[in-house]
Design a protein around this motif. Structure first.
Motif, short mmCIF file in Angstrom:
data_model
loop_
_atom_site.label_atom_id
_atom_site.label_comp_id
_atom_site.label_asym_id
_atom_site.label_seq_id
_atom_site.Cartn_x
_atom_site.Cartn_y
_atom_site.Cartn_z
N ARG A 184 27.06 -41.59 -12.38
CA ARG A 184 27.72 -40.34 -12.77
C ARG A 184 27.29 -39.19 -11.87
O ARG A 184 28.14 -38.42 -11.39
CB ARG A 184 27.39 -40.01 -14.23
CG ARG A 184 27.97 -38.66 -14.66
CD ARG A 184 27.80 -38.39 -16.13
NE ARG A 184 28.37 -37.09 -16.49
CZ ARG A 184 28.63 -36.72 -17.74
NH1 ARG A 184 28.39 -37.54 -18.75
NH2 ARG A 184 29.14 -35.53 -17.98
N ALA A 185 25.98 -39.05 -11.63
CA ALA A 185 25.49 -37.97 -10.78
C ALA A 185 26.03 -38.11 -9.36
O ALA A 185 26.41 -37.12 -8.73
CB ALA A 185 23.97 -37.95 -10.78
N GLN A 186 26.08 -39.33 -8.86
CA GLN A 186 26.57 -39.53 -7.51
C GLN A 186 28.07 -39.24 -7.40
O GLN A 186 28.53 -38.66 -6.42
CB GLN A 186 26.28 -40.96 -7.07
CG GLN A 186 24.79 -41.25 -6.91
CD GLN A 186 24.55 -42.66 -6.41
OE1 GLN A 186 24.86 -42.98 -5.26
NE2 GLN A 186 24.01 -43.51 -7.27
N LEU A 187 28.83 -39.63 -8.43
CA LEU A 187 30.25 -39.33 -8.42
C LEU A 187 30.49 -37.82 -8.46
O LEU A 187 31.35 -37.29 -7.73
CB LEU A 187 30.94 -40.00 -9.61
CG LEU A 187 31.07 -41.53 -9.55
CD1 LEU A 187 31.64 -42.06 -10.86
CD2 LEU A 187 31.93 -41.97 -8.38
N GLU A 188 29.73 -37.13 -9.32
CA GLU A 188 29.90 -35.67 -9.40
C GLU A 188 29.55 -35.01 -8.08
O GLU A 188 30.19 -34.04 -7.67
CB GLU A 188 29.03 -35.13 -10.55
CG GLU A 188 29.59 -35.51 -11.92
CD GLU A 188 28.70 -35.05 -13.07
OE1 GLU A 188 27.54 -34.65 -12.80
OE2 GLU A 188 29.17 -35.10 -14.22
N HIS A 189 28.53 -35.54 -7.39
CA HIS A 189 28.18 -35.03 -6.07
C HIS A 189 29.35 -35.18 -5.10
O HIS A 189 29.56 -34.35 -4.21
CB HIS A 189 26.95 -35.74 -5.54
CG HIS A 189 26.51 -35.29 -4.18
ND1 HIS A 189 26.95 -35.90 -3.02
CD2 HIS A 189 25.68 -34.27 -3.79
CE1 HIS A 189 26.41 -35.30 -1.98
NE2 HIS A 189 25.63 -34.31 -2.41
N ASP A 190 30.13 -36.26 -5.30
CA ASP A 190 31.28 -36.52 -4.43
C ASP A 190 32.57 -35.89 -4.96
O ASP A 190 33.66 -36.17 -4.44
CB ASP A 190 31.48 -38.03 -4.28
CG ASP A 190 30.39 -38.68 -3.44
OD1 ASP A 190 29.67 -37.95 -2.73
OD2 ASP A 190 30.25 -39.92 -3.49
N GLY A 191 32.46 -35.07 -6.00
CA GLY A 191 33.62 -34.35 -6.50
C GLY A 191 34.43 -35.07 -7.55
O GLY A 191 35.55 -34.64 -7.88
N VAL A 192 33.90 -36.15 -8.12
CA VAL A 192 34.59 -36.90 -9.17
C VAL A 192 33.87 -36.65 -10.49
O VAL A 192 32.69 -36.95 -10.64
CB VAL A 192 34.60 -38.41 -8.87
CG1 VAL A 192 35.27 -39.18 -10.01
CG2 VAL A 192 35.30 -38.69 -7.54
N GLN A 193 34.58 -36.10 -11.47
CA GLN A 193 34.00 -35.83 -12.78
C GLN A 193 34.06 -37.07 -13.66
O GLN A 193 34.97 -37.89 -13.55
CB GLN A 193 34.73 -34.67 -13.45
CG GLN A 193 34.66 -33.37 -12.69
CD GLN A 193 33.22 -32.94 -12.38
OE1 GLN A 193 32.39 -32.84 -13.28
NE2 GLN A 193 32.94 -32.68 -11.11
N ALA A 194 33.09 -37.18 -14.56
CA ALA A 194 33.04 -38.33 -15.46
C ALA A 194 34.32 -38.47 -16.27
O ALA A 194 34.77 -39.58 -16.56
CB ALA A 194 31.83 -38.22 -16.39
#
Length: 274
Positions: free
Chosen positions: A85-95
């Protein structure tokens, strides 16, 4: 025109273990074995995941009974920044953008992040769905279902796939997830109860075979791994699955990608990441 998906790998946790635990014939040198999961973007079905890696709550969830031994033996590592989740958010993808999750099996390094994606429907085998709904401690331990690991609404969100689709030799059945050939699910029994894998047709033109823990490294296609064999719920079925994977890979132009493979991690994440 054939439908394909975009896909990207993430490492959501890792274990520090002797190399030979993951790689048949490997040394006793300690290596960091990754917990890989995959972000998949379908052109009409949106964003999904193949597995979720581990949760940062792993340590707390294993401080009981024999589960603490599991944590110490695997020397598992995870921080909040390592969660998918943290890595996706870093890449601009929200949970909230993750619409579906293919859950290969219930081991905590595959199911641990499910709680981080409350809007996603969970796609799994009937056996996984039934095990998650069981209330027997014995069944839970046999299935490596850790306490407090699954979302409280797992039963409402989980959809068991039909296991009556056409054979995809040598696999006895297959399930075309979206009916367009882009993601085809097959059974990979032996390592864990109800384990499934996913055959992807990706935008690059390659076929990726996400095989979860059917083998722990690409070297496992040709021979058994000692520790992998020890923890199998059904060693005979695991051996048969390994042979089936080897036969399928020999006949088809596919890239076999196990979830804990050092070579797969280097290829999909880069040499500096594992």
């Amino acid at each position: 025109m054939e439908t394909s998906v975009a896909a990207r790998f993430y490492r959501a946790g890792w274990s520090r273990v002797p190399e030979r635990w993951a790689v048949p014939g490997g040394s006793m040198q300690l290596v960091d074995v990754p917990d890989l999961c995959t972000l998949i973007e379908h052109p009409t079905e949106g964003l999904g995941l193949f597995d979720t890696g581990t949760s940062e709550a792993f340590a707390g969830n294993t401080r009981r009974f024999s589960l603490e031994a599991y944590r110490h033996v695997t020397q598992h590592r995870m921080t909040r920044a390592d969660t998918v989740r943290a890595q996706l958010e870093h890449d601009g993808v929200q949970a909230s953008e993750i619409r579906w999750i293919i859950l290969s099996h219930l081991d905590p390094d595959h199911s641990g992040g499910l709680r981080d994606f409350p809007n996603a429907r969970i796609i799994c085998s009937r056996a996984v769905r039934d095990l998650a709904d069981a209330h027997s401690v014995g069944a839970a331990l046999r299935g490596r279902l850790f306490p407090n690991h699954l979302p409280l609404d797992f039963a409402e969100r989980a959809a068991a796939i039909p296991e009556t689709g056409p054979p995809l030799a040598p696999f006895p059945w297959s399930h075309d997830l979206f009916g367009d050939g882009s993601i085809v699910l097959v059974p990979l029994p032996g390592h864990a109860i109800g384990q499934i894998g996913a055959l992807l047709r990706v935008d690059s033109g390659e076929r990726w075979f996400l095989v979860a823990d059917a083998i722990w490294s690409i070297e496992g296609l040709s021979r058994r791994g000692f520790f992998h064999e020890i923890i199998a719920v059904d060693r005979t079925a695991q051996d048969a699955t390994r042979r089936d994977l080897a036969a399928f890979a020999e006949e088809h132009d596919v890239l076999v990608l196990p979830s804990h493979c050092l070579a797969a991690a280097r290829r999909m994440l880069g040499p500096q990441n594992p």
